[in-house]
Design an enzyme around this catalytic site. Structure first.
Site, PDB file in Angstrom:
ATOM      1  N   GLY A  35       0.795  -1.220   0.000  1.00  0.00           N
ATOM      2  CA  GLY A  35       0.000   0.000   0.000  1.00  0.00           C
ATOM      3  C   GLY A  35       0.827   1.270   0.000  1.00  0.00           C
ATOM      4  CG  HIS A  38       5.149   4.817  -4.958  1.00  0.00           C
ATOM      5  ND1 HIS A  38       5.693   4.074  -5.988  1.00  0.00           N
ATOM      6  CD2 HIS A  38       5.575   4.228  -3.816  1.00  0.00           C
ATOM      7  CE1 HIS A  38       6.426   3.097  -5.485  1.00  0.00           C
ATOM      8  NE2 HIS A  38       6.361   3.155  -4.164  1.00  0.00           N
ATOM      9  CD  GLU A  39       2.624   7.370 -11.801  1.00  0.00           C
ATOM     10  OE1 GLU A  39       2.943   6.543 -12.672  1.00  0.00           O
ATOM     11  OE2 GLU A  39       1.461   7.775 -11.658  1.00  0.00           O
ATOM     12  CG  HIS A  41       3.088   0.582  -5.420  1.00  0.00           C
ATOM     13  ND1 HIS A  41       3.270   1.642  -4.569  1.00  0.00           N
ATOM     14  CD2 HIS A  41       3.665  -0.479  -4.807  1.00  0.00           C
ATOM     15  CE1 HIS A  41       3.914   1.238  -3.483  1.00  0.00           C
ATOM     16  NE2 HIS A  41       4.185  -0.043  -3.608  1.00  0.00           N
ATOM     17  CD  GLN A  65       7.237  -7.651   3.604  1.00  0.00           C
ATOM     18  OE1 GLN A  65       6.448  -8.455   3.126  1.00  0.00           O
ATOM     19  NE2 GLN A  65       7.824  -6.728   2.860  1.00  0.00           N
ATOM     20  N   GLY A 151       8.773  -5.189  -8.893  1.00  0.00           N
ATOM     21  CA  GLY A 151       9.649  -4.104  -9.312  1.00  0.00           C
ATOM     22  C   GLY A 151      11.124  -4.453  -9.170  1.00  0.00           C
ATOM     23  CD  GLN A 157       9.884  -7.899  -2.675  1.00  0.00           C
ATOM     24  OE1 GLN A 157       9.786  -7.722  -1.468  1.00  0.00           O
ATOM     25  NE2 GLN A 157       9.211  -7.177  -3.547  1.00  0.00           N
ATOM     26  CB  SER A 189      10.431   4.011  -1.599  1.00  0.00           C
ATOM     27  OG  SER A 189      10.220   3.377  -0.358  1.00  0.00           O
ATOM     28  NE  ARG A 191      10.535   0.864   5.052  1.00  0.00           N
ATOM     29  CZ  ARG A 191      10.236  -0.315   4.507  1.00  0.00           C
ATOM     30  NH1 ARG A 191      10.308  -0.467   3.196  1.00  0.00           N
ATOM     31  NH2 ARG A 191       9.878  -1.331   5.250  1.00  0.00           N
TER      32      ARG A 191
HETATM   33  P1  AMP Z   1       5.939  -2.595  -1.687  1.00  0.00           P
HETATM   34  O1  AMP Z   1       4.586  -1.978  -1.552  1.00  0.00           O
HETATM   35  O2  AMP Z   1       7.060  -1.713  -1.290  1.00  0.00           O
HETATM   36  O3  AMP Z   1       5.999  -3.973  -1.074  1.00  0.00           O
HETATM   37  O4  AMP Z   1       6.155  -2.821  -3.256  1.00  0.00           O
HETATM   38  C1  AMP Z   1       5.225  -3.554  -4.014  1.00  0.00           C
HETATM   39  C2  AMP Z   1       5.804  -3.796  -5.379  1.00  0.00           C
HETATM   40  O5  AMP Z   1       6.053  -2.560  -6.032  1.00  0.00           O
HETATM   41  C3  AMP Z   1       7.152  -4.551  -5.341  1.00  0.00           C
HETATM   42  O6  AMP Z   1       7.187  -5.469  -6.418  1.00  0.00           O
HETATM   43  C4  AMP Z   1       8.135  -3.433  -5.538  1.00  0.00           C
HETATM   44  O7  AMP Z   1       9.363  -3.862  -6.107  1.00  0.00           O
HETATM   45  C5  AMP Z   1       7.393  -2.537  -6.492  1.00  0.00           C
HETATM   46  N1  AMP Z   1       7.930  -1.173  -6.436  1.00  0.00           N
HETATM   47  C6  AMP Z   1       8.125  -0.418  -5.332  1.00  0.00           C
HETATM   48  N2  AMP Z   1       8.712   0.752  -5.656  1.00  0.00           N
HETATM   49  C7  AMP Z   1       8.896   0.723  -7.001  1.00  0.00           C
HETATM   50  C8  AMP Z   1       9.469   1.630  -7.944  1.00  0.00           C
HETATM   51  N3  AMP Z   1       9.957   2.819  -7.570  1.00  0.00           N
HETATM   52  N4  AMP Z   1       9.501   1.278  -9.240  1.00  0.00           N
HETATM   53  C9  AMP Z   1       9.005   0.072  -9.629  1.00  0.00           C
HETATM   54  N5  AMP Z   1       8.452  -0.832  -8.797  1.00  0.00           N
HETATM   55  C10 AMP Z   1       8.397  -0.512  -7.496  1.00  0.00           C
END
Ligand code: AMP
Length: 285
Positions: A35, A38-39, A41, A65, A151, A157, A189, A191
Site C-alpha cells: 500500500g 505511488h507511480e 506501484h 517481513q 519491481g 526480492q 518508495s 517510505r
Molecule cells: P511494496 O509496496 O514496497 O511492497 O512494493 C510492491 C511492489 O512494487 C514490489 O514489487 C516493488 O518492487 C514494487 N515497487 C516499489 N517501488 C517501485 C518503484 N519505484 N519502481 C518500480 N516498482 C516498485
C-alpha cells in the site's frame, strides 16, 4: 468521476472471485503491495492491465517481513486512497485482508529461500525474506495468478521470488518491471513519505552514487573495490547518511564480485535519518 472497485478482505471472497474468473477462462494478473501506492506501484498495475483479463492488487502490510517494530508501526496505511489509485490505474479488484486472516492463531509454516537471502538486505534483516516469501506464496495460492508483477527496485526480492517459483514448480510467471524514479532520481518508495523536507533533499544522493559508479563502469572500470570507494565518496556528501551496505553482485545469483564481468547489480541500502532506503542499478561489464 472517481473510479471504484471492490475491496475484498477475506480469503473466501477472493477465492470466489478467482473461481468465477477461471470459469470464464480469464487470465489473472497480481500486483502484490504493502500500500501507500505511488507511480512505481501504478506502473506494475498498468503492466498487469495490459496483459491480463482480471487484475488484482493486494494491499497488505505484512508484519512477518518487518525486523523492526518501529518500522512496522510507522508504515503508512491509506487504504481508501490506494483503492482509488488502483482503480484509476486499471485494477479490477483490491484484496486487503486483516492480519488475522493471513496469520491465524497457531500459524507455524514458513517458506525459506537459502543463499540468495543471506547477503544484502538479508544480512541486516535476517527474517525479512522468510516473511516476504511466505506472504507471496500465500497470495499466489489465494489469487492463483497467471502472472505476478514485481519491481526491479527491490532487486533481491525479485531474485528471491523468481527462485522460489522455480524451485517449488509454481505455475505463475514472474514479470520484472523497471524502477520508477522521481525527477531528481530518487527511486519511488512508500517510505519516502517519512522523509522530512531536509532528508527528502538529501535522499537523491543514493541515485547520484549509483550513476557515478555506472559511469565509471562505462568508462572501463572493473574493480569492485574502486567502484565502492567512488560510491562511498559520493554518499559522504550527506554526512548524516548512514551506509548499511554497498554491494556489487552478479545479477543472476547475487554472488559478490571482485572484478565485474557480464551483467551486475550495484546495490545500496542507506539510512537517511530514521528511514532506510534501498536502490540499485544494473550495469553491463
Ligand atoms: P511494496 O509496496 O514496497 O511492497 O512494493 C510492491 C511492489 O512494487 C514490489 O514489487 C516493488 O518492487 C514494487 N515497487 C516499489 N517501488 C517501485 C518503484 N519505484 N519502481 C518500480 N516498482 C516498485
Amino acid at each position: 468521476m472517481t473510479a471504484s472497485i471492490p475491496c475484498l478482505s477475506t480469503i473466501d471472497e477472493m477465492r470466489a472471485a478467482v473461481d468465477e474468473a477461471h470459469a470464464h477462462g480469464a487470465s489473472i494478473g497480481l500486483v502484490a503491495t504493502m500500500g501507500a501506492l505511488h507511480e512505481g506501484h501504478l506502473s506494475l498495475i498498468r503492466a498487469a492491465r495490459a496483459e491480463n483479463d482480471l487484475v488484482v492488487v493486494s494491499i497488505f502490510v505484512n508484519p512477518a517481513q518487518f525486523d523492526e517494530k518501529d518500522d512496522l508501526r510507522r508504515y503508512p496505511r491509506v487504504l481508501e486512497d490506494d483503492s482509488r489509485l488502483s482503480a484509476e490505474a486499471g485494477a479490477d479488484l483490491v484484496f486487503s485482508p486483516p492480519v488475522g486472516e493471513m496469520y491465524p492463531e497457531g500459524f507455524a509454516t514458513w517458506v525459506q529461500v537459502e543463499e540468495l537471502t543471506e547477503g544484502m538486505c538479508g544480512r541486516s534483516r535476517p527474517r525479512h525474506f522468510r516473511g516476504v516469501c511466505t506472504v507471496v506464496m500465500k497470495l499466489f495460492h489465494i489469487c492463483s495468478p497467471d502472472r505476478a508483477y514485481f519491481g526491479e527496485k527491490d532487486a533481491q526480492q525479485l531474485a528471491v521470488i523468481t527462485r522460489m517459483v522455480r524451485d517449488l514448480d509454481m505455475r505463475v510467471t514472474i514479470v520484472p518491471c523497471p524502477t520508477v524514479r522521481e525527477p531528481d532520481g530518487l527511486a519511488m518508495s512508500s517510505r519516502n513519505r517519512r522523509l522530512n523536507p531536509e532528508e527528502r533533499a538529501e535522499a537523491p544522493v543514493l541515485y547520484r552514487a549509483l550513476t557515478a559508479a555506472r559511469d565509471r563502469v562505462q568508462a572501463g572500470e572493473r574493480d569492485a573495490a574502486v567502484l565502492k570507494s567512488a560510491i562511498r565518496s559520493v554518499l559522504s556528501e550527506v554526512p548524516t547518511a548512514e551506509i548499511d551496505y554497498i554491494e556489487i553482485v552478479r545479477a543472476h545469483d547475487l554472488s559478490s564480485v571482485a572484478t565485474l564481468s557480464g551483467t551486475c547489480l550495484i546495490a545500496l541500502a542507506v539510512r537517511i535519518g530514521r528511514t532506510r532506503l534501498i536502490d540499485n542499478i544494473r550495469v553491463r561489464a
